[in-house]
Design an enzyme around this catalytic site. Sequence first.
Site, PDB file in Angstrom:
ATOM      1  N   LYS A  80       0.844  -1.195   0.000  1.00  0.00           N
ATOM      2  CA  LYS A  80       0.000   0.000   0.000  1.00  0.00           C
ATOM      3  C   LYS A  80       0.881   1.247   0.000  1.00  0.00           C
ATOM      4  CE  LYS A  80      -3.931   2.038   2.525  1.00  0.00           C
ATOM      5  NZ  LYS A  80      -4.865   1.855   3.659  1.00  0.00           N
ATOM      6  N   SER A 159      -9.845   1.833   2.951  1.00  0.00           N
ATOM      7  CA  SER A 159      -8.988   2.588   2.050  1.00  0.00           C
ATOM      8  C   SER A 159      -7.953   1.737   1.301  1.00  0.00           C
ATOM      9  CB  SER A 159      -8.235   3.673   2.841  1.00  0.00           C
ATOM     10  OG  SER A 159      -7.358   3.090   3.801  1.00  0.00           O
ATOM     11  N   SER A 183     -10.071  -0.611   7.068  1.00  0.00           N
ATOM     12  CA  SER A 183      -9.512  -0.408   5.729  1.00  0.00           C
ATOM     13  C   SER A 183      -8.865  -1.624   5.099  1.00  0.00           C
ATOM     14  CB  SER A 183      -8.492   0.738   5.754  1.00  0.00           C
ATOM     15  OG  SER A 183      -9.137   1.967   5.958  1.00  0.00           O
TER      16      SER A 183
END
Length: 482
Positions: A80, A159, A183
């Site tokens: 990420k 997210s 997330s």
Amino acid sequence: MNDLIKLSVAKMHLALARREISSLELVEAHLLQIRERNAHTNALILVTEEEARQRAKLADERLKRGESVNTLTGIPCVIKDMYCTKGVRTTAASRALRNFVPTYESTVTSKLIDAGAVMLGKANMDEFAMGSSNTSSFFGPVKNPLKGKKGVDLVPGGSSGGSAAAVADYYSPFSLGSDTGGSVRQPASFCGLVGLRPTYGRCSRWGMIPLANSLDQAGILSRNVEDNAAVFEVISGYDRKDSTCAKLEPFKYNKNPDIRHIKVGIPQECKVSGLSSHIVKLWESTANILRQLGAEIIDVSLPCVEYSLMVYYIICSAEASSQLARYDGIRYSPDPSISASTISELYEKYRSVSFGREVKRRLFMGTHVLSSSGYADYYAAAKELQEEIVNEYSAVFEKVDVILNPTAPNDAFPIDGKLEPLEMYMNDIFTVPTSVAKLPCISIPVGLSEDDMPLGMHLTANYFAEELLLNVALALQNALYK
């Protein structure tokens, strides 16, 4: 599609150890999939092809020499884009960091490198991890690789939507995400993956671009429980550079899917108004599977489900507004196109153009709850309620070993669904209570919605009981996918 990219981490490791394949072959197979598919999903912001090939060759040399290697040696992965990666652009999907290249490596990515894992690229995400849909990225929205019966482009969740879409679309067998309020777990549910959020403090946050320091935790997305555990073994453990990191040795997984005599709690407050009968039936059938495996099912009460969302967004927005004060247009990614006669004017202009709408919304909220007029009524009150939430979970864990509830109140929704902010925040209603309490939890795919999209169930255990959590998830996985 090359069959190599469908293998689990365990099978890739075995094939590498037997010299049936090379790490470079694995990397090239995954890079080909990325080249063919990423233009559609937009799951990756950056693809690090040459760096990946170099690391794959190093892994192959270690294997050739017969060195003792880790399960992840030579295995491709995606990171990420909120983890600092030395010499590799790291943006948190924000215009404010569009040109930021860290001079250091985050602790968890350093551990992956030391284990021999091969990073293929940086995953797209909601800007500064603020979102539940991965539609707020400066680099554009991420599309769920699955469509089901809906026939339109769907969100992957957020997210960590890019991390989830990458694993679901076979760009890598696992990815590193982060989880503040859900997330990792919500994207896992939307994309049919296993998503683990460890206990707060189990993994170092050093080198992770923060959203909310008291809530952020590294998380893992994978296609099965065993792979998730293998990655968790590598990234967990004490780090003196992170004062919130627990002084524990790295996790070692003792696999034991025998859950006879385990007590599973069913929180009645999660039966919220508007929850579809289909999800309720899936929840009940999952509980029945656990019962058939020998677990005892017990109804429990968690009143905090009804107010945790409010507590979470007050605390998270307050901390985020403080964290984002560092992005001033002078450090990180200065913008030469902005002219200003004073520092205050520079700050105002830079933040106006560098932050997206959702980030600005939470900045306003956070600034208000920390103001002299809002502090006592909002932030201080939320911190008191956080203690109540912790106490509620402590009381429940005196009666049960794990808690079972749906991961999300719905399946993946259309990218252009135009949800109002409050509707979007409600996607986290089942995940934020455990985040506020800082407990370990995992989402595991258990079935499909009426539109043939994945749905996950959410398991929560007591502090640092990740082994129990993984074993219950493994037992459920084995029963569902024989």
